[in-house]
Scaffold this motif. Structure first.
Motif: not given
Length: 800
Positions: A110-134
């Protein structure tokens, strides 16, 4: 024993000890960097332990979230981010599962700060090009959660803005992560697009006052980057830019639904902005797909209010202007067919005043709204036409002309109880559409671009009594003939002493232009003459007639055409002098002014000094004694017209004999110049109004074997005179002769025609030749004897 070992730090697995060591005693001190480096080195050395490291970090994070120890939560996420950036091995997929599980835990908080923290981490992950497909990873939760965040209604406006921006960034990350991975669930599926697109549009609408300045936004300031609307626009552009051919429909359909559901067509501003973004962002070769969807949406809203339909059409107008040349696609005529159909539908709605709607019953029409829709459709037709090459525009012109109801040629279109007024209105609307299409039309070969199938019905409208229709026809004609943008210089009628100041662009008449004039010149002259004598003609009509005469002189004139144009101008003067036509004083003065202005122009174009001198003298005399015969006193807001026009003669008139003399000395055809111009009467008259029954009949009969009905121009001046006298005799005969005499004449004509036909059949239809030779009739004439095939004797070589 296991429980004892778990409590003893020295006996715990190494990866757990390394993870524990990155957390300081005071969370405000932040991540222990030295220990983080050890953990990273261990993960790279033993990648098989990576999934266990992720699971343990996830376990600690869940415990810290439950205990509200948010400092340690931030440290855990920072560690996860660093491990993700450092480790690109085959085992990373299992670690990613733990990572996404932790991000999901934060987003559910419910905490906005945690939601924003999780989103920022997800965005960093989204910019990673993975070597193997999922093969098994799912992002459905993230699409739904980020979409919810985009619609956040948190009380604090600053926090609300941050949550919404986090949601937009999260959706952008999902798109980046999945759009190019064929093994992922298709992000373009409607179930995802129906969440992503409305979420983006919701935030884009919040910044509606800030219009997009260019096809791709310029470098924005830091403050602008913090705006959800600006961030949304960039995200929306990125989404559309990644759309392949088969995904355009799924991306655009939610836009249409959102605009429908929130009644955003009527304001038009936001809808236009959305589709500007779409048209500038997608690949140019896909533009026609958007156009087709908008056309289909117009059809789907045929029973909606006029403001909604007008809004969709306005969007079409903007989209057509952005689309590259020829991007309307293979169904060019279908585009115009759809627009013309809705134009016709709007006319019917306006005339009937209401229509039946399935959901709300009878809907009352607001006339001014329907008129706005009609104007929007006409502008859109012109906008589409401007994107087409010349040959396609010619096809569109023919297509529209085929839709216009013309008495006697094209059938009157069926209408829902609107009657003749409906046909008249659709004539006006379609001619306005045609005017839009011909605006700026330029072709090197007018003979092929403007065939008989187009010009004949167009010119027939110039004979109608309706002044508005005649004016539209004249505007279309001048648009077609003006190929060097000379039209603005002739928009008003005036006497100019030196035409060199106009800086006219004149090219030598080409062979194709000569052929065009040889074929159509007489028709053009005739319609100029007949339009001038219409009593309902007002200043705009005469201005367009002057433009038409001038442009023919600029674009299509050879020596023969110049002579004919001078004859027409002199015939107009005679028309204004004639008492038989019963023209009102204004019309007579206007025709005199038109004739004087054009003769002033053509005399300077011919550069014959004596001709110019004669015209100048007449104009000077008129300025002194009768200024009402010049355009400066006639074509003004309050014309200076006398109550009666006295008989004019002498130096106030242009003298045909004088003009023939001076031009003959310069090599012009004196015989043609000396012969007054007489307009031809053709079958076109049958398609429009009639002055008398006698004229109608005279156009459809022959007298003494000479045809009165003609289409082609008469080359000989003498033939024109014979034609005029012959026509006068026929008209007089049918006006004054008794009915029995006319019936007898027509019966005799029918008998004579049948006799001629029999003679032709005798000549052309003969029995087959017979090898048996011929026979002689009782009258001594040799005739072919027809022998049955089975009795014929054939040479042996022909039988096998």
């Amino acid at each position: 024993m296991t429980g004892v070992c778990g409590c003893c730090g020295a006996l715990r697995p190494r990866y757990k000890r390394l993870v524990d060591n990155i957390f300081p005693e005071d969370p405000e001190d932040g991540l222990v960097k030295a220990n983080m480096e050890k953990l990273t080195f261990y993960a790279l050395s033993a990648p098989e332990k990576l999934d266990r490291i992720g699971a343990y970090l996830s376990e600690r994070l869940s415990r810290d979230v439950a205990r509200h120890r948010y400092g340690y939560v931030c440290i855990a996420m920072e560690a996860l981010d660093q491990l993700l950036m450092a480790c690109h091995c085959q085992s990373i997929n299992l670690f990613v599962e733990s990572f996404l599980k932790m991000v999901r835990k934060l987003l559910e908080a419910d905490k906005p700060n945690l939601q924003i923290l999780g989103t920022n981490s997800f965005v960093k992950f989204a910019n990673i090009e993975e070597d193997t497909p999922s093969y098994h990873r799912s992002y459905d939760f993230f699409v739904s959660r980020f979409s919810e965040m985009c619609h956040s209604n948190y009380e604090d406006p600053d926090i609300r803005t941050k949550i919404r921006m986090a949601g937009i960034k999260g959706l952008q990350g999902v798109v980046r992560k999945t759009v190019n991975d064929e093994l992922q669930a298709n992000i373009w599926d409607p179930q995802h697009m129906d969440k992503i697109v409305p979420s983006l549009l919701f935030n884009l609408q919040s910044g509606e006052g800030t219009e997009s300045r260019s096809p791709s936004p310029l470098q924005a300031s830091e403050k602008e980057r913090e705006s959800p609307a600006k961030l949304t626009e960039r995200c929306f552009r990125e989404l559309l830019g990644r759309a392949a051919y088969g995904n355009i429909k799924n991306a655009v359909t939610p836009v249409l639904m959102h605009l429908d559901n929130h009644s955003l067509w009527e304001g038009k501003t936001f809808a236009v902005r959305c589709f500007k973004i779409i048209m500038y962002s997608i690949q140019s070769q896909h533009s026609h797909l958007v156009i087709q969807q908008l056309l289909g949406h117009v059809d789907a809203n045929s029973k909606s209010s006029a403001t909604v339909r007008a809004g969709i059409v306005e969007v079409l107008l903007e989209a057509a202007g952005i689309a590259a040349s020829g991007s309307v696609g293979p169904t060019v005529l279908e585009v115009f067919n759809t627009l013309l159909r809705h134009l016709r539908l709007s006319v019917d709605y306006e005339l009937t005043g209401s229509y039946n709607c399935t959901n709300i019953g009878t809907k009352i029409i607001k006339e001014h709204e329907e008129r706005q829709l009609q104007e929007a459709v006409i502008r859109t037709i012109g906008s589409f036409a401007n994107t087409l090459p010349t040959y396609q525009r010619s096809e569109v012109m023919l297509f529209i002309m085929g839709k216009i109801p013309i008495p006697g040629m094209h059938p009157m279109l069926p209408s829902t109880g609107s009657g003749p007024e409906g046909n008249r209105m659709i004539q006006v609307m379609l001619l306005k559409s045609l005017r839009q299409v011909t605006c700026g039309f330029q072709t090197t070969n007018m003979l092929t671009a403007l065939p008989n199938s187009f010009l004949d019905p167009l010119l027939s409208f110039a004979l109608l009594e309706d002044a508005e229709i005649r004016l539209l026809v004249l505007e279309i004609l001048v648009s077609l003939i003006d190929r060097h943008n000379n039209l603005p210089k002739f928009s008003t009628i005036f006497i100019i002493s030196d035409i060199s100041v106009l800086k006219l662009k004149v090219d030598k008449c080409s062979r194709q232009d000569n052929l065009f004039m040889k074929k159509h010149a007489q028709h053009l002259y005739r319609h100029i003459y007949l339009c001038s004598k219409e009593q309902s003609s007002v200043q705009p009509h005469f201005e367009k007639l002057y433009s038409l005469l001038a442009l023919i002189s600029m674009e299509l004139a050879n020596e023969e055409v110049v002579v004919d144009l001078i004859r027409v101008a002199l015939a107009l003067q005679d028309l204004a002098l004639s008492s038989e036509e019963m023209l009102p004083v204004y019309s007579r003065c206007a025709v005199h002014a038109l004739s004087s202005a054009y003769l002033n122009l053509i005399s300077q174009l011919t550069t014959v000094p004596a001709f110019c001198q004669h015209v100048h003298e007449v104009i000077e005399m008129r300025q002194k004694e009768s200024p009402c015969l010049l355009p400066e006193d006639v074509f003004i807001e309050n014309p200076k017209i006398p109550k009666t026009l006295e008989k004019l003669e002498g130096e106030l008139l242009f003298q045909q004999a004088k003009i023939t003399e001076v031009l003959g000395g310069s090599g012009y055809n004196t015989e043609r110049l000396a012969t007054p111009y007489v307009p031809q009467f053709t079958d076109e008259d049958r398609l429009s109004k009639r002055k008398s029954v006698g004229e109608t009949i005279s156009l459809q009969v022959e007298l003494n074997g000479v045809k009165v009905c003609v289409y082609s121009p008469v080359d000989s001046v003498g033939m024109e005179e014979q034609e005029k006298e012959h026509r006068r005799q026929v008209v007089e005969k049918f006006q004054k002769a008794p009915f029995e005499e006319i019936a007898a004449h027509c019966g005799a004509r029918a008998t004579m025609l049948q006799s001629k036909l029999n003679q032709i059949f005798e000549i052309t239809i003969r029995p087959p030749p017979s090898p048996s030779g011929t026979i002689t009739s009782s009258y001594g004439q040799t005739q072919s004897r027809s022998v049955p095939v089975y009795e014929m004797k054939f040479p042996d070589l022909c039988v096998y």
